[in-house]
Motif scaffolding. Structure first.
Motif, mmCIF file in Angstrom:
data_model
loop_
_atom_site.group_PDB
_atom_site.id
_atom_site.type_symbol
_atom_site.label_atom_id
_atom_site.label_comp_id
_atom_site.label_asym_id
_atom_site.label_seq_id
_atom_site.Cartn_x
_atom_site.Cartn_y
_atom_site.Cartn_z
ATOM 1 N N GLY A 192 -2.035 -54.327 -22.786
ATOM 2 C CA GLY A 192 -1.078 -54.894 -23.987
ATOM 3 C C GLY A 192 -2.114 -55.561 -25.185
ATOM 4 O O GLY A 192 -1.984 -55.287 -25.992
ATOM 5 N N VAL A 193 -2.868 -56.649 -24.436
ATOM 6 C CA VAL A 193 -3.903 -57.580 -25.805
ATOM 7 C C VAL A 193 -4.683 -56.608 -26.455
ATOM 8 O O VAL A 193 -5.209 -56.441 -27.713
ATOM 9 C CB VAL A 193 -5.024 -58.075 -25.062
ATOM 10 C CG1 VAL A 193 -5.655 -59.025 -26.178
ATOM 11 C CG2 VAL A 193 -4.070 -59.935 -24.182
ATOM 12 N N THR A 194 -5.589 -55.425 -25.188
ATOM 13 C CA THR A 194 -5.855 -54.272 -26.048
ATOM 14 C C THR A 194 -5.668 -53.622 -27.900
ATOM 15 O O THR A 194 -5.653 -53.754 -28.153
ATOM 16 C CB THR A 194 -6.518 -53.434 -25.337
ATOM 17 O OG1 THR A 194 -7.039 -53.770 -24.734
ATOM 18 C CG2 THR A 194 -7.227 -52.077 -26.076
ATOM 19 N N LEU A 195 -4.309 -53.146 -27.144
ATOM 20 C CA LEU A 195 -3.400 -52.966 -28.557
ATOM 21 C C LEU A 195 -3.302 -53.120 -28.954
ATOM 22 O O LEU A 195 -3.038 -53.219 -30.580
ATOM 23 C CB LEU A 195 -1.768 -51.754 -27.708
ATOM 24 C CG LEU A 195 -1.913 -50.967 -26.669
ATOM 25 C CD1 LEU A 195 -0.750 -50.313 -25.917
ATOM 26 C CD2 LEU A 195 -2.815 -49.881 -27.573
ATOM 27 N N LEU A 196 -2.720 -54.757 -29.069
ATOM 28 C CA LEU A 196 -1.862 -55.976 -29.722
ATOM 29 C C LEU A 196 -3.691 -56.175 -30.742
ATOM 30 O O LEU A 196 -3.167 -55.980 -32.121
ATOM 31 C CB LEU A 196 -1.959 -57.072 -29.429
ATOM 32 C CG LEU A 196 -1.492 -57.904 -29.729
ATOM 33 C CD1 LEU A 196 0.213 -57.879 -31.103
ATOM 34 C CD2 LEU A 196 -1.043 -59.646 -29.243
ATOM 35 N N ALA A 197 -4.535 -56.237 -30.026
ATOM 36 C CA ALA A 197 -6.094 -56.146 -31.113
ATOM 37 C C ALA A 197 -6.589 -55.159 -31.722
ATOM 38 O O ALA A 197 -6.442 -56.116 -33.400
ATOM 39 C CB ALA A 197 -6.760 -57.150 -29.808
ATOM 40 N N THR A 198 -6.545 -54.814 -31.068
ATOM 41 C CA THR A 198 -6.152 -52.840 -31.525
ATOM 42 C C THR A 198 -5.614 -53.128 -33.549
ATOM 43 O O THR A 198 -6.161 -52.897 -34.501
ATOM 44 C CB THR A 198 -6.562 -51.695 -31.582
ATOM 45 O OG1 THR A 198 -7.690 -52.051 -29.889
ATOM 46 C CG2 THR A 198 -7.215 -50.792 -31.752
ATOM 47 N N ALA A 199 -4.526 -53.092 -33.282
ATOM 48 C CA ALA A 199 -3.566 -53.225 -34.254
ATOM 49 C C ALA A 199 -3.592 -53.239 -35.313
ATOM 50 O O ALA A 199 -3.373 -53.627 -36.354
ATOM 51 C CB ALA A 199 -2.069 -53.215 -33.483
ATOM 52 N N THR A 200 -3.679 -55.479 -34.617
ATOM 53 C CA THR A 200 -4.339 -56.620 -35.234
ATOM 54 C C THR A 200 -5.186 -55.818 -36.801
ATOM 55 O O THR A 200 -4.871 -56.862 -37.520
ATOM 56 C CB THR A 200 -4.131 -57.959 -34.436
ATOM 57 O OG1 THR A 200 -3.608 -58.223 -33.834
ATOM 58 C CG2 THR A 200 -4.017 -58.897 -35.420
ATOM 59 N N ALA A 201 -5.731 -55.569 -36.225
ATOM 60 C CA ALA A 201 -7.258 -55.049 -37.052
ATOM 61 C C ALA A 201 -7.697 -54.120 -37.909
ATOM 62 O O ALA A 201 -6.963 -54.212 -38.871
ATOM 63 C CB ALA A 201 -8.769 -54.703 -36.042
ATOM 64 N N ALA A 202 -6.466 -53.518 -36.924
ATOM 65 C CA ALA A 202 -6.071 -51.711 -38.307
ATOM 66 C C ALA A 202 -5.099 -52.365 -39.387
ATOM 67 O O ALA A 202 -5.236 -52.037 -40.388
ATOM 68 C CB ALA A 202 -4.969 -50.827 -37.283
ATOM 69 N N PHE A 203 -4.307 -53.655 -39.130
ATOM 70 C CA PHE A 203 -3.510 -53.916 -39.806
ATOM 71 C C PHE A 203 -3.653 -54.948 -41.201
ATOM 72 O O PHE A 203 -3.196 -54.801 -42.710
ATOM 73 C CB PHE A 203 -2.158 -54.818 -39.144
ATOM 74 C CG PHE A 203 -0.909 -55.419 -40.501
ATOM 75 C CD1 PHE A 203 0.318 -54.493 -40.007
ATOM 76 C CD2 PHE A 203 -1.175 -56.217 -40.555
ATOM 77 C CE1 PHE A 203 1.227 -54.620 -41.372
ATOM 78 C CE2 PHE A 203 0.281 -56.845 -41.444
ATOM 79 C CZ PHE A 203 0.943 -56.792 -41.868
ATOM 80 N N ALA A 204 -4.871 -55.524 -40.476
ATOM 81 C CA ALA A 204 -5.336 -56.907 -41.433
ATOM 82 C C ALA A 204 -6.137 -55.924 -42.006
ATOM 83 O O ALA A 204 -7.013 -56.393 -43.361
ATOM 84 C CB ALA A 204 -6.160 -57.847 -40.776
ATOM 85 N N TYR A 205 -7.304 -54.872 -41.783
ATOM 86 C CA TYR A 205 -7.831 -53.972 -42.333
ATOM 87 C C TYR A 205 -7.229 -53.581 -44.057
ATOM 88 O O TYR A 205 -7.654 -52.980 -44.407
ATOM 89 C CB TYR A 205 -8.794 -52.661 -41.860
ATOM 90 C CG TYR A 205 -9.294 -51.668 -42.513
ATOM 91 C CD1 TYR A 205 -10.431 -51.942 -42.701
ATOM 92 C CD2 TYR A 205 -8.821 -50.200 -42.561
ATOM 93 C CE1 TYR A 205 -11.209 -51.085 -43.705
ATOM 94 C CE2 TYR A 205 -9.320 -49.419 -43.503
ATOM 95 C CZ TYR A 205 -10.822 -49.868 -44.206
ATOM 96 O OH TYR A 205 -11.659 -49.584 -44.826
ATOM 97 N N ARG A 206 -6.018 -53.125 -43.477
ATOM 98 C CA ARG A 206 -5.413 -51.916 -44.517
ATOM 99 C C ARG A 206 -4.956 -53.226 -44.954
ATOM 100 O O ARG A 206 -4.573 -52.995 -46.861
ATOM 101 C CB ARG A 206 -4.253 -51.070 -43.852
ATOM 102 C CG ARG A 206 -4.270 -49.911 -43.859
ATOM 103 C CD ARG A 206 -4.243 -49.154 -45.089
ATOM 104 N NE ARG A 206 -5.228 -47.857 -44.309
ATOM 105 C CZ ARG A 206 -6.492 -47.380 -45.838
ATOM 106 N NH1 ARG A 206 -6.145 -48.573 -46.268
ATOM 107 N NH2 ARG A 206 -7.169 -46.888 -45.625
ATOM 108 N N LEU A 207 -4.380 -54.356 -45.183
ATOM 109 C CA LEU A 207 -3.579 -55.116 -46.204
ATOM 110 C C LEU A 207 -5.025 -55.702 -46.941
ATOM 111 O O LEU A 207 -4.392 -55.927 -48.168
ATOM 112 C CB LEU A 207 -3.239 -56.459 -44.709
ATOM 113 C CG LEU A 207 -1.917 -56.798 -45.894
ATOM 114 C CD1 LEU A 207 -0.839 -56.956 -46.009
ATOM 115 C CD2 LEU A 207 -1.778 -58.571 -45.116
#
Lengths: 314, 349
Positions: free
Chosen positions: A99-114
Motif C-alpha cells: 500500500g505504501v509503495t502504491l501510495l508513494a508512487t502515485a504521489t510522485a506521479a501526481f506531484a509531477y503532473r501537477l
C-alpha cells in the motif's frame, strides 16, 4: 574473451560502483527495518518518492544537498505511515508495505503532473559531479572505480561502515537487533519495542529515499516514472543474500552491479547481435531470484521478522 | 499503547469505522483537488459523474472492472492461504500471450469451441507462471513475495521480446504489437450495441465459482486452515505443500483470465501497455473486499469507478488523473486500519 576484455577496463568497474550506490543506500535501509523486525515493502515506492522530491527540489533552484535532505525527509514521512500502521497497530506488513509503495508512487506521479502539466520530456538538472580523490584516483582500475565517483557514492560507502558500527558496536544497535530477534528482552531492559521498530522503519525509509534520489541526482539527472524499475525489490533480495549483515549485503550489491554493468556491455558485443536485448535486461531480475534460491536455506532470518509485538501478550 | 481484542464488536464499530475510512479517502480527494487549484466538490462530482453518470460511463466502469475482478480474485484466493502472490501482473500477461498464440489462426475451431480452449490454455499458462515461485517456496524456502514481484519485470521484458520478434504484427508499421485476433477468438458483446463483452459475465461466474470453492468444498476449508495456521494445519494432516500448489494453480489461472478477457474481449491484440498495473490494483481490490470473492466484484467496480471517473474528471477539471491511484491506495491503508480497529480496542497503558 570478450568478457575478460570488458572486466579489465576501468570504465566497467566505475560503472559497477555507480550502479551499486543506490542499491547500497536502499539495501542498508531495508536491512535496518528488517533487523528491527519489520519487512518494509514500501521500499520501491519510497525510492520513487526520493527520486522525485530530490530532483524537484534541485529543479526549483535549491542546492543538491538540500535535495538529498528533502528526499530523505519525504522518505521518512512515508516510513512514518508504514511504521504507524505496522508497529503499534500490528497490521500485515505485506499489505501495508505494498500500500505504501502504491501510495508513494502515485504521489510522485501526481506531484509531477501537477508541477509540470505541459512538459512532454522531463527537464534535466545539473547532477552531482565526480569528485576525484587526489592521488588515489590515479590507481589502475581501483582508482576510477572507487575514488573518482560523486559525493553520494562516497556517502554510500561511508554508510556501510556507519550502519555496521551502530548495529554491532553500540547499545542502540544491540537493542535494535534484539527488537527483531527477541522483542520481549527489549521490554525487559526497560526500552520500548514500538519506539525501536518505528525508529528503524523511519530511518531505513530515509535511506531508501536517498537511494532513489541517487538515480535522479547522480545517475540520470532527470525523473522518469519507471526509473526505479524494481530496484527496491532487488534490494530486498540483496538483504537476504547478505544474510542481514551490512557488509555482506553491500558486497552483494557490488557483485550484482558488476553483473548489471557487464550485461549492458555485452549488448554491444557480437553476442548482442543475435541475442535480443530484452534477455540482457532480464539478467538483474534473474540474478536476484538466483541469489534468493542460493541463500534462503542458509540465511539466519531475524527471529521476530514480521511478528507484531503487542505489549503484555505472550 | 496496547491492543486488546473485542469479542463482539458493536454495530457502531463495524459500520462506523469503515465509513470513517471512506470519509478519510474522500477528504484526501478534496485536499488533492484543492492542491491542484480545483473546487473539491466539483472534482468529486465530476469523478462520480464520470464513473456512473451515464449509460456509457457505467459500461466503461464495468469494462474496467472486468480485469480487476479477475486479478482481485487471484489475490483473494492466494492471500487467504497466506500465499503472497504479488505476481498477478505476470500471470495476466501469460494469459494474454497464450490468447494471441492460439487466437490468431493456429486452431481451426468454431468460436464456441475455440474460446473455452483458449481460456483454459491461458489459465494453465498463468498457473505455470505462479507455480515457479510457489515450488521455490515449498521446496527451497524462498520467500514468494520477492520472486513473484521480480517475475513481473521478467515477464514484461519477455512480452516486449515477443512483440519485437516472433509475435510482431507484420502490418504494425513497426509498433511493438501483436497481430489482431481472428473473429472467432473474440469475446462477443453481451448486448449488441453496448460496449460490454462476455469477459464481464465470465468474471462474475468466476467470483461465484471461487465463492463455492471457498465455502462448500474441502479445498476451500484446507486453504483457510493453511492460511490461519500452517503448522496447525500440517499437524491436522492437511498436506500444506499440496494445498499451496492447488491455491497457486487457482490464483494464477484467475489472473491469466484477466489477460484473456482484455485481449479477446476488449483490445483484440497484445501490446506492452495491455495492463496499467491491474495485477497490483488487484491487491487493493481484494483487500477492500476483505478477501471475500463476492465482495471482490463490488470492490472491483468501486475501484474501476474511481479510475474511470478520475480519467474523465481530469479532462474537465485539470486535476491529474493520478489522483485515482492516490485515492485507491489511501482507501486500502485506511480500510485495513479500520477493520483492525473494529476488532480491537486501544488501551493507553
Amino acid at each position: 574473451m570478450d568478457i575478460l576484455e570488458i572486466i579489465l577496463t576501468a570504465s566497467f568497474w566505475a560503472a559497477a560502483v555507480r550502479i551499486a550506490s543506490p542499491l547500497i543506500f536502499a539495501t542498508l535501509g531495508e536491512l535496518i527495518c528488517e533487523r528491527a523486525g519489520v519487512l518494509n515493502l514500501g521500499i520501491e515506492g519510497i525510492m520513487v518518492i526520493g527520486a522525485f522530491t530530490g530532483w524537484m527540489t534541485v529543479y526549483l533552484g535549491f542546492g543538491l544537498w538540500t535535495g538529498v535532505l528533502v528526499a530523505m525527509l519525504a522518505g521518512m514521512l512515508f516510513g512514518l505511515v508504514h511504521a504507524t500502521l505496522t508497529v503499534p497497530f500490528g497490521l500485515s506488513q505485506h499489505v501495508v508495505g505494498l500500500g505504501v509503495t502504491l501510495l508513494a508512487t502515485a504521489t510522485a506521479a501526481f506531484a509531477y503532473r501537477l508541477s509540470l502539466p505541459e512538459v512532454t520530456s522531463p527537464p534535466k538538472i545539473v547532477p552531482f559531479q565526480p569528485l576525484p580523490v587526489p592521488g588515489l584516483s590515479e590507481l589502475p582500475l581501483i582508482g576510477p572505480a572507487f575514488f573518482a565517483q560523486t559525493p553520494l557514492t562516497y556517502l554510500a560507502f561511508v554508510l556501510i561502515a556507519v550502519v555496521s558500527v551502530v548495529l554491532y558496536r553500540t547499545p542502540l544497535g544491540l537493542a535494535l537487533r534484539a527488537a527483531g530477534e527477541n522483542p520481549a528482552s527489549v521490554e525487559a531492559q526497560g526500552l520500548s519495542v514500538t519506539a525501536m521498530r518505528m525508529g528503524a522503519v523511519i530511518v531505513g525509509s530515509g535511506l531508501m529515499a536517498i537511494g532513489g534520489a541517487f538515480l535522479t541526482m547522480s545517475a540520470f539527472s532527470s525523473f522518469f516514472f519507471e526509473m526505479v524499475n524494481g530496484r527496491g525489490w532487488i534490494c530486498i533480495a540483496l538483504v537476504v543474500f547478505g544474510a542481514w549483515r551490512p557488509g555482506k549485503a553491500a558486497l552483494g550489491a557490488l557483485l550484482f552491479a558488476a553483473f548489471d554493468a557487464l550485461q549492458v556491455r555485452l549488448q554491444q558485443t557480437p553476442m548482442g547481435a543475435y541475442v535480443p536485448y530484452q534477455v540482457f535486461l532480464m539478467v538483474p531480475y534473474i540474478l536476484s531470484i538466483l541469489a534468493l534460491v542460493l541463500m534462503s536455506r542458509r540465511a539466519e532470518v531475524p527471529a521476530a521478522l514480521m511478528v507484531p509485538f503487542n505489549k503484555g501478550e505472550r | 499503547m496496547r491492543l486488546e481484542p473485542i469479542a463482539n464488536p458493536s454495530l457502531v464499530r463495524r459500520v462506523g469505522l469503515p465509513a470513517a475510512a471512506l470519509a478519510l479517502t474522500v477528504l484526501m480527494a478534496s485536499l488533492l483537488a484543492l492542491l491542484a487549484g480545483a473546487n473539491p466538490f466539483a472534482t468529486l462530482g465530476l469523478i462520480v459523474k464520470g464513473a456512473a453518470g451515464s449509460k456509457f460511463a457505467l459500461l466503461e466502469t464495468l469494462n474496467r472492472a472486468t480485469p480487476l475482478i479477475f486479478t482481485g480474485l487471484a489475490v483473494a484466493v492466494a492471500f487467504r492461504a497466506k500465499l503472497w502472490n504479488i505476481g498477478a501482473e505476470a500471470q495476466l500477461y501469460a494469459g494474454a500471450i497464450v490468447t494471441v498464440l492460439l487466437g490468431t489462426g493456429a486452431l481451426p475451431l468454431p468460436s464456441a469451441l475455440l474460446l473455452p480452449v483458449i481460456a483454459l490454455a491461458a489459465m494453465v499458462a498463468g498457473a505455470l507462471v505462479l507455480l515457479g515461485p510457489v515450488l521455490l517456496k515449498t521446496r527451497a524456502g524462498v520467500d514468494e513475495v520477492v520472486t513473484t514481484l521480480l517475475f513481473n519485470f521478467i515477464m514484461l521484458l519477455f512480452v516486449s521480446l515477443l512483440l519485437e520478434g516472433p509475435l510482431k504484427d507484420p502490418m504494425g508499421m513497426g509498433w511493438p504489437k501483436s497481430p489482431a485476433l481472428e473473429k472467432a477468438a473474440r469475446l462477443p458483446r453481451i448486448v449488441e450495441g453496448l460496449r460490454l463483452h462476455w469477459g464481464f459475465a465470465l468474471a462474475i461466474l468466476s467470483a461465484l465459482a471461487v465463492w463455492v470453492i471457498q465455502t462448500r468444498t474441502t479445498l476451500g476449508y484446507e486453504i483457510r486452515a493453511v492460511g490461519l495456521n500452517a503448522e496447525a494445519a500440517r499437524f491436522a494432516g492437511i498436506p500444506v505443500g499440496r494445498v499451496m500448489i492447488k491455491t497457486a494453480v487457482l490464483s494464477g489461472g484467475l489472473a491469466a483470465l484477466a489477460g484473456f478477457s482484455e485481449v479477446a474481449g476488449l483490445k483484440g491484440n497484445l501490446t506492452l501497455d495491455l495492463s496499467p498495473g491491474f495485477g497490483y490494483t488487484g491487491i487493493i481490490v481484494a483487500m477492500l473486499a476483505l478477501l471475500n470473492p463476492l465482495g471482490v466484484v463490488l470492490s472491483a467496480i468501486f475501484v474501476a469507478g474511481v479510475f474511470v471517473g478520475a480519467d474523465s474528471m481530469s479532462r474537465a477539471a485539470g486535476v491529474p488523473t493520478y489522483i485515482a491511484d492516490i485515492l485507491t491506495a489511501t482507501a486500502l491503508l485506511t480500510m485495513v486500519l479500520a477493520i483492525r480497529l473494529t476488532r480491537t480496542k486501544i488501551r493507553w497503558r
